[in-house]
Design a protein around this motif. Structure first.
Motif, short mmCIF file in Angstrom:
data_model
loop_
_atom_site.label_atom_id
_atom_site.label_comp_id
_atom_site.label_asym_id
_atom_site.label_seq_id
_atom_site.Cartn_x
_atom_site.Cartn_y
_atom_site.Cartn_z
N CYS A 96 0.85 -1.16 0.00
CA CYS A 96 0.00 0.00 0.00
C CYS A 96 0.91 1.24 0.00
O CYS A 96 1.96 1.23 0.65
CB CYS A 96 -0.87 -0.04 1.26
SG CYS A 96 -1.86 1.41 1.56
N ALA A 97 0.47 2.30 -0.70
CA ALA A 97 1.27 3.52 -0.78
C ALA A 97 0.37 4.74 -0.68
O ALA A 97 -0.79 4.70 -1.08
CB ALA A 97 2.06 3.56 -2.08
N ALA A 98 0.95 5.85 -0.18
CA ALA A 98 0.19 7.08 -0.01
C ALA A 98 0.98 8.28 -0.52
O ALA A 98 2.20 8.32 -0.43
CB ALA A 98 -0.15 7.28 1.47
N ARG A 99 0.22 9.25 -1.04
CA ARG A 99 0.83 10.49 -1.52
C ARG A 99 -0.06 11.64 -1.08
O ARG A 99 -1.28 11.56 -1.21
CB ARG A 99 0.94 10.49 -3.04
CG ARG A 99 1.39 11.82 -3.62
CD ARG A 99 1.22 11.87 -5.11
NE ARG A 99 1.38 13.22 -5.62
CZ ARG A 99 2.43 13.63 -6.30
NH1 ARG A 99 3.42 12.80 -6.57
NH2 ARG A 99 2.51 14.87 -6.74
N TYR A 100 0.59 12.69 -0.56
CA TYR A 100 -0.18 13.84 -0.11
C TYR A 100 -0.60 14.67 -1.32
O TYR A 100 0.08 15.62 -1.71
CB TYR A 100 0.63 14.69 0.86
CG TYR A 100 -0.16 15.85 1.43
CD1 TYR A 100 0.22 17.16 1.17
CD2 TYR A 100 -1.30 15.62 2.19
CE1 TYR A 100 -0.51 18.22 1.68
CE2 TYR A 100 -2.04 16.67 2.70
CZ TYR A 100 -1.64 17.97 2.44
OH TYR A 100 -2.37 19.01 2.92
N SER A 101 -1.68 14.22 -1.94
CA SER A 101 -2.19 14.92 -3.12
C SER A 101 -3.53 14.31 -3.47
O SER A 101 -3.92 13.29 -2.91
CB SER A 101 -1.21 14.79 -4.27
OG SER A 101 -1.68 15.49 -5.40
N GLY A 102 -4.23 14.91 -4.43
CA GLY A 102 -5.60 14.48 -4.65
C GLY A 102 -5.86 13.47 -5.73
O GLY A 102 -6.89 12.80 -5.71
N THR A 104 -4.92 10.43 -8.94
CA THR A 104 -4.55 9.02 -9.02
C THR A 104 -3.18 8.94 -9.68
O THR A 104 -2.92 9.60 -10.68
CB THR A 104 -5.57 8.22 -9.86
OG1 THR A 104 -5.77 8.87 -11.11
CG2 THR A 104 -6.90 8.12 -9.15
N TYR A 105 -2.33 8.12 -9.12
CA TYR A 105 -0.94 8.06 -9.55
C TYR A 105 -0.53 6.62 -9.81
O TYR A 105 -0.86 5.74 -9.01
CB TYR A 105 -0.03 8.70 -8.49
CG TYR A 105 -0.38 10.14 -8.26
CD1 TYR A 105 -1.31 10.51 -7.29
CD2 TYR A 105 0.18 11.14 -9.05
CE1 TYR A 105 -1.64 11.83 -7.10
CE2 TYR A 105 -0.15 12.46 -8.85
CZ TYR A 105 -1.07 12.80 -7.88
OH TYR A 105 -1.41 14.11 -7.70
N LEU A 106 0.18 6.41 -10.92
CA LEU A 106 0.47 5.07 -11.38
C LEU A 106 1.91 4.61 -11.13
O LEU A 106 2.21 3.44 -11.31
CB LEU A 106 0.19 4.98 -12.88
CG LEU A 106 -1.27 4.84 -13.32
CD1 LEU A 106 -2.14 5.98 -12.83
CD2 LEU A 106 -1.35 4.72 -14.81
N HIS A 107 2.78 5.55 -10.75
CA HIS A 107 4.19 5.21 -10.64
C HIS A 107 4.64 5.21 -9.19
O HIS A 107 4.26 6.10 -8.41
CB HIS A 107 5.03 6.20 -11.44
CG HIS A 107 4.63 6.28 -12.88
ND1 HIS A 107 4.89 5.27 -13.78
CD2 HIS A 107 3.97 7.23 -13.57
CE1 HIS A 107 4.41 5.59 -14.96
NE2 HIS A 107 3.85 6.78 -14.87
N ASP A 108 5.47 4.25 -8.82
CA ASP A 108 5.87 4.18 -7.41
C ASP A 108 6.64 5.41 -6.98
O ASP A 108 6.58 5.80 -5.81
CB ASP A 108 6.63 2.89 -7.11
CG ASP A 108 7.81 2.65 -8.03
OD1 ASP A 108 8.40 1.55 -7.95
OD2 ASP A 108 8.14 3.55 -8.82
N ASP A 109 7.33 6.07 -7.91
CA ASP A 109 8.05 7.29 -7.57
C ASP A 109 7.12 8.42 -7.15
O ASP A 109 7.58 9.40 -6.55
CB ASP A 109 8.90 7.76 -8.76
CG ASP A 109 10.09 6.86 -9.01
OD1 ASP A 109 10.73 6.98 -10.06
OD2 ASP A 109 10.37 6.01 -8.13
N ASP A 110 5.86 8.31 -7.48
CA ASP A 110 4.90 9.36 -7.14
C ASP A 110 4.48 9.32 -5.68
O ASP A 110 3.88 10.28 -5.18
CB ASP A 110 3.63 9.21 -7.99
CG ASP A 110 3.89 9.50 -9.46
OD1 ASP A 110 3.21 8.86 -10.30
OD2 ASP A 110 4.73 10.35 -9.76
N TYR A 111 4.75 8.22 -5.00
CA TYR A 111 4.25 8.03 -3.65
C TYR A 111 5.31 8.31 -2.59
O TYR A 111 6.50 8.06 -2.80
CB TYR A 111 3.71 6.61 -3.49
CG TYR A 111 2.43 6.40 -4.26
CD1 TYR A 111 2.45 6.01 -5.60
CD2 TYR A 111 1.19 6.64 -3.66
CE1 TYR A 111 1.27 5.86 -6.31
CE2 TYR A 111 0.01 6.47 -4.37
CZ TYR A 111 0.06 6.09 -5.70
OH TYR A 111 -1.10 5.94 -6.41
N ASP A 112 4.84 8.83 -1.47
CA ASP A 112 5.74 9.26 -0.40
C ASP A 112 5.86 8.25 0.74
O ASP A 112 6.88 8.22 1.44
CB ASP A 112 5.24 10.59 0.19
CG ASP A 112 5.11 11.66 -0.87
OD1 ASP A 112 4.04 12.30 -0.94
OD2 ASP A 112 6.08 11.85 -1.63
#
Length: 124
Positions: A96-102, A104-112
């Motif tokens: 599971c991954a999370a990103r502080y943004s609204g 949908t993101y497909l790349h693992d680099d996008d997640y924090d």
């Protein structure tokens, strides 16, 4: 800061179902975009599904479209991955991954933030 804890993995026969859960800490969970990724032995981590902050937008990898469903329960600070019609090729550690943004993101680099992963094994 967000901490993620996955659960729900296990061993299942082909054609069966599992539901993965990702419990998140933090008061601002509702503002985070969430995603599920998986990594099979000897392979790179790959995108599975994503959901935006409101739950109104979702996106799936072609390999799981029509079989998996991502959803979120803001009251429980939890994201789910319902997996139906499982195949042996779905065997992997699911993250599971999370990103502080609204969005949908497909790349693992996008997640924090990332959870520790949960093993899913599908037998033939």
């Amino acid at each position: 800061q967000v901490q993620l804890v996955e659960s729900g993995g296990g061993l299942v026969q082909a054609g069966g179902s599992l539901r993965l859960s990702c419990a998140a800490s933090g008061r601002t969970f509702s503002t985070y975009a969430m995603g599920w990724f998986r990594q099979a032995p000897g392979k790179e981590r790959e995108f599975v599904a994503a959901i935006n902050w409101s739950g109104g937008s979702t996106y799936y990898a072609d390999s799981v479209k029509g079989r998996f469903t991502i959803s979120r329960d803001k009251a429980k600070n939890t994201v789910y991955l319902q997996m139906n019609s499982l195949k042996p090729e779905d065997t992997a550690v699911y993250y599971c991954a999370a990103r502080y943004s609204g969005g949908t993101y497909l790349h693992d680099d996008d997640y924090d933030y990332w959870g520790q992963g949960t093993q899913v094994t599908v037998s033939s």
